[in-house]
Design a protein around this motif. Structure first.
Motif, PDB file in Angstrom:
ATOM      1  N   MET A  75       0.847  -1.179   0.000  1.00  0.00           N
ATOM      2  CA  MET A  75       0.000   0.000   0.000  1.00  0.00           C
ATOM      3  C   MET A  75       0.888   1.237   0.000  1.00  0.00           C
ATOM      4  SD  MET A  75      -2.936   1.049   2.718  1.00  0.00           S
ATOM      5  CE  MET A  75      -2.064   2.052   3.895  1.00  0.00           C
ATOM      6  N   ASN A  76       0.671   2.121  -0.954  1.00  0.00           N
ATOM      7  CA  ASN A  76       1.445   3.344  -1.064  1.00  0.00           C
ATOM      8  C   ASN A  76       0.527   4.525  -0.750  1.00  0.00           C
ATOM      9  OD1 ASN A  76       3.487   5.090  -1.540  1.00  0.00           O
ATOM     10  ND2 ASN A  76       3.505   4.827  -3.771  1.00  0.00           N
ATOM     11  N   GLN A  77       0.555   4.969   0.478  1.00  0.00           N
ATOM     12  CA  GLN A  77      -0.339   6.029   0.941  1.00  0.00           C
ATOM     13  C   GLN A  77       0.337   7.385   0.810  1.00  0.00           C
ATOM     14  OE1 GLN A  77      -1.901   5.348   4.838  1.00  0.00           O
ATOM     15  NE2 GLN A  77      -3.057   7.231   4.876  1.00  0.00           N
ATOM     16  N   ASP A  78      -0.447   8.393   0.405  1.00  0.00           N
ATOM     17  CA  ASP A  78       0.058   9.755   0.289  1.00  0.00           C
ATOM     18  C   ASP A  78       0.022  10.407   1.669  1.00  0.00           C
ATOM     19  OD1 ASP A  78       0.773  12.306  -0.464  1.00  0.00           O
ATOM     20  OD2 ASP A  78      -1.087  12.727  -1.536  1.00  0.00           O
ATOM     21  N   PHE A  79       1.193  10.862   2.141  1.00  0.00           N
ATOM     22  CA  PHE A  79       1.274  11.484   3.448  1.00  0.00           C
ATOM     23  C   PHE A  79       1.476  12.991   3.350  1.00  0.00           C
ATOM     24  CE2 PHE A  79       2.269   7.077   4.342  1.00  0.00           C
ATOM     25  CZ  PHE A  79       1.379   6.846   5.371  1.00  0.00           C
ATOM     26  N   SER A  80       1.248  13.540   2.170  1.00  0.00           N
ATOM     27  CA  SER A  80       1.324  14.993   2.050  1.00  0.00           C
ATOM     28  C   SER A  80       0.057  15.592   2.661  1.00  0.00           C
ATOM     29  CB  SER A  80       1.471  15.408   0.587  1.00  0.00           C
ATOM     30  OG  SER A  80       0.366  14.963  -0.167  1.00  0.00           O
ATOM     31  N   ILE A  81       0.186  16.812   3.148  1.00  0.00           N
ATOM     32  CA  ILE A  81      -0.931  17.481   3.806  1.00  0.00           C
ATOM     33  C   ILE A  81      -1.291  18.712   2.996  1.00  0.00           C
ATOM     34  CG2 ILE A  81      -1.710  18.668   5.883  1.00  0.00           C
ATOM     35  CD1 ILE A  81       0.283  16.943   7.455  1.00  0.00           C
ATOM     36  N   ASN A  82      -2.529  18.761   2.517  1.00  0.00           N
ATOM     37  CA  ASN A  82      -3.027  19.945   1.833  1.00  0.00           C
ATOM     38  C   ASN A  82      -3.668  20.833   2.895  1.00  0.00           C
ATOM     39  OD1 ASN A  82      -4.390  21.913   0.387  1.00  0.00           O
ATOM     40  ND2 ASN A  82      -5.007  20.497  -1.234  1.00  0.00           N
ATOM     41  N   HIS A  83      -2.951  21.866   3.292  1.00  0.00           N
ATOM     42  CA  HIS A  83      -3.371  22.708   4.413  1.00  0.00           C
ATOM     43  C   HIS A  83      -4.706  23.396   4.157  1.00  0.00           C
ATOM     44  CE1 HIS A  83       0.509  22.122   6.372  1.00  0.00           C
ATOM     45  NE2 HIS A  83       1.007  22.168   5.155  1.00  0.00           N
ATOM     46  N   GLU A  84      -5.022  23.689   2.899  1.00  0.00           N
ATOM     47  CA  GLU A  84      -6.298  24.344   2.591  1.00  0.00           C
ATOM     48  C   GLU A  84      -7.498  23.418   2.787  1.00  0.00           C
ATOM     49  OE1 GLU A  84      -4.037  24.843  -0.524  1.00  0.00           O
ATOM     50  OE2 GLU A  84      -3.088  26.392   0.695  1.00  0.00           O
ATOM     51  N   GLN A  85      -7.267  22.117   2.765  1.00  0.00           N
ATOM     52  CA  GLN A  85      -8.370  21.162   2.901  1.00  0.00           C
ATOM     53  C   GLN A  85      -8.614  20.712   4.333  1.00  0.00           C
ATOM     54  OE1 GLN A  85      -7.551  18.007   0.115  1.00  0.00           O
ATOM     55  NE2 GLN A  85      -8.383  19.158  -1.598  1.00  0.00           N
ATOM     56  N   ILE A  86      -7.809  21.190   5.271  1.00  0.00           N
ATOM     57  CA  ILE A  86      -7.998  20.816   6.670  1.00  0.00           C
ATOM     58  C   ILE A  86      -9.202  21.587   7.213  1.00  0.00           C
ATOM     59  CG2 ILE A  86      -6.966  20.827   8.977  1.00  0.00           C
ATOM     60  CD1 ILE A  86      -5.608  18.899   7.012  1.00  0.00           C
ATOM     61  N   PRO A  87     -10.190  20.890   7.772  1.00  0.00           N
ATOM     62  CA  PRO A  87     -11.369  21.579   8.321  1.00  0.00           C
ATOM     63  C   PRO A  87     -11.014  22.424   9.544  1.00  0.00           C
ATOM     64  CG  PRO A  87     -11.671  19.173   8.293  1.00  0.00           C
ATOM     65  CD  PRO A  87     -10.262  19.444   7.911  1.00  0.00           C
ATOM     66  N   ASN A  88     -11.912  23.311   9.910  1.00  0.00           N
ATOM     67  CA  ASN A  88     -11.796  24.040  11.178  1.00  0.00           C
ATOM     68  C   ASN A  88     -12.400  23.150  12.254  1.00  0.00           C
ATOM     69  OD1 ASN A  88     -10.623  26.422  10.173  1.00  0.00           O
ATOM     70  ND2 ASN A  88     -12.617  27.115   9.449  1.00  0.00           N
ATOM     71  N   PHE A  89     -11.608  22.835  13.257  1.00  0.00           N
ATOM     72  CA  PHE A  89     -12.050  21.940  14.319  1.00  0.00           C
ATOM     73  C   PHE A  89     -12.500  22.742  15.529  1.00  0.00           C
ATOM     74  CE2 PHE A  89      -8.639  19.708  11.975  1.00  0.00           C
ATOM     75  CZ  PHE A  89      -9.398  18.680  11.439  1.00  0.00           C
ATOM     76  N   LYS A  90     -13.408  22.169  16.306  1.00  0.00           N
ATOM     77  CA  LYS A  90     -13.933  22.831  17.505  1.00  0.00           C
ATOM     78  C   LYS A  90     -13.233  22.362  18.777  1.00  0.00           C
ATOM     79  CE  LYS A  90     -18.548  23.740  15.727  1.00  0.00           C
ATOM     80  NZ  LYS A  90     -18.499  23.302  14.368  1.00  0.00           N
ATOM     81  N   SER A  91     -12.470  21.264  18.679  1.00  0.00           N
ATOM     82  CA  SER A  91     -11.801  20.715  19.866  1.00  0.00           C
ATOM     83  C   SER A  91     -10.598  19.888  19.456  1.00  0.00           C
ATOM     84  CB  SER A  91     -12.771  19.831  20.658  1.00  0.00           C
ATOM     85  OG  SER A  91     -13.073  18.650  19.921  1.00  0.00           O
ATOM     86  N   HIS A  92      -9.748  19.627  20.431  1.00  0.00           N
ATOM     87  CA  HIS A  92      -8.602  18.750  20.206  1.00  0.00           C
ATOM     88  C   HIS A  92      -9.076  17.377  19.768  1.00  0.00           C
ATOM     89  CE1 HIS A  92      -5.960  15.524  21.718  1.00  0.00           C
ATOM     90  NE2 HIS A  92      -5.050  16.216  21.066  1.00  0.00           N
ATOM     91  N   GLU A  93     -10.063  16.844  20.456  1.00  0.00           N
ATOM     92  CA  GLU A  93     -10.558  15.498  20.164  1.00  0.00           C
ATOM     93  C   GLU A  93     -11.067  15.390  18.721  1.00  0.00           C
ATOM     94  OE1 GLU A  93     -11.103  11.577  20.569  1.00  0.00           O
ATOM     95  OE2 GLU A  93     -10.139  12.861  22.028  1.00  0.00           O
ATOM     96  N   GLU A  94     -11.772  16.408  18.249  1.00  0.00           N
ATOM     97  CA  GLU A  94     -12.282  16.394  16.879  1.00  0.00           C
ATOM     98  C   GLU A  94     -11.120  16.379  15.872  1.00  0.00           C
ATOM     99  OE1 GLU A  94     -15.179  19.086  13.991  1.00  0.00           O
ATOM    100  OE2 GLU A  94     -14.846  19.707  16.059  1.00  0.00           O
ATOM    101  N   ALA A  95     -10.092  17.192  16.108  1.00  0.00           N
ATOM    102  CA  ALA A  95      -8.931  17.237  15.217  1.00  0.00           C
ATOM    103  C   ALA A  95      -8.157  15.927  15.275  1.00  0.00           C
ATOM    104  CB  ALA A  95      -8.035  18.416  15.588  1.00  0.00           C
ATOM    105  N   ARG A  96      -7.928  15.410  16.490  1.00  0.00           N
ATOM    106  CA  ARG A  96      -7.196  14.161  16.645  1.00  0.00           C
ATOM    107  C   ARG A  96      -7.903  13.017  15.919  1.00  0.00           C
ATOM    108  NH1 ARG A  96      -6.915   9.395  18.627  1.00  0.00           N
ATOM    109  NH2 ARG A  96      -9.001   9.490  19.443  1.00  0.00           N
ATOM    110  N   THR A  97      -9.211  12.941  16.060  1.00  0.00           N
ATOM    111  CA  THR A  97      -9.988  11.900  15.397  1.00  0.00           C
ATOM    112  C   THR A  97      -9.870  12.007  13.879  1.00  0.00           C
ATOM    113  OG1 THR A  97     -11.531  11.758  17.248  1.00  0.00           O
ATOM    114  CG2 THR A  97     -12.314  10.932  15.119  1.00  0.00           C
ATOM    115  N   TYR A  98      -9.909  13.216  13.353  1.00  0.00           N
ATOM    116  CA  TYR A  98      -9.775  13.441  11.918  1.00  0.00           C
ATOM    117  C   TYR A  98      -8.444  12.877  11.408  1.00  0.00           C
ATOM    118  CZ  TYR A  98      -8.984  16.011   7.558  1.00  0.00           C
ATOM    119  OH  TYR A  98      -8.697  16.349   6.256  1.00  0.00           O
ATOM    120  N   PHE A  99      -7.333  13.261  12.057  1.00  0.00           N
ATOM    121  CA  PHE A  99      -6.022  12.807  11.608  1.00  0.00           C
ATOM    122  C   PHE A  99      -5.822  11.314  11.837  1.00  0.00           C
ATOM    123  CE2 PHE A  99      -5.122  17.378  12.075  1.00  0.00           C
ATOM    124  CZ  PHE A  99      -4.651  17.623  10.792  1.00  0.00           C
TER     125      PHE A  99
END
Length: 97
Positions: free
Chosen positions: A1-25
């Protein structure tokens, strides 16, 4: 499996909490998204994670910290093997290369 680990900063949602952001990543990167530590900055808890892009380089480097013999860095590959992602308690995300 060749997964892309680049991060498109414009596509990162606005999170309301640490837990929400951690779960996303965690959902996006699975076991390549690793907890590294916490800090308190200006009264706000910040949690640091590593996004491991190259485990073959990253793992021996991190394991070397548990040995008395120091790990000698001979090139920049170690630092290219991961990115640091900081998430504060309010869900704000900061990327370090």
């Amino acid at each position: 499996m060749n997964q892309d680990f680049s991060i498109n900063h414009e596509q990162i949602p606005n999170f309301k909490s640490h837990e929400e952001a951690r779960t996303y990543f965690k959902n996006l990167y699975g076991d390549r998204f690793l907890l590294r530590g916490t800090d308190n900055r200006e009264g706000t808890k910040v949690t640091m994670y590593h996004l491991v892009k190259n485990p073959e380089v990253y793992q021996p480097y991190m394991e070397s910290f548990s040995h008395e013999v120091k790990h000698e860095i001979t090139n920049m590959d170690v630092f290219k093997s991961y990115n640091t992602i900081e998430i504060d308690e309010n869900g704000n995300v900061h990327f370090q290369s």
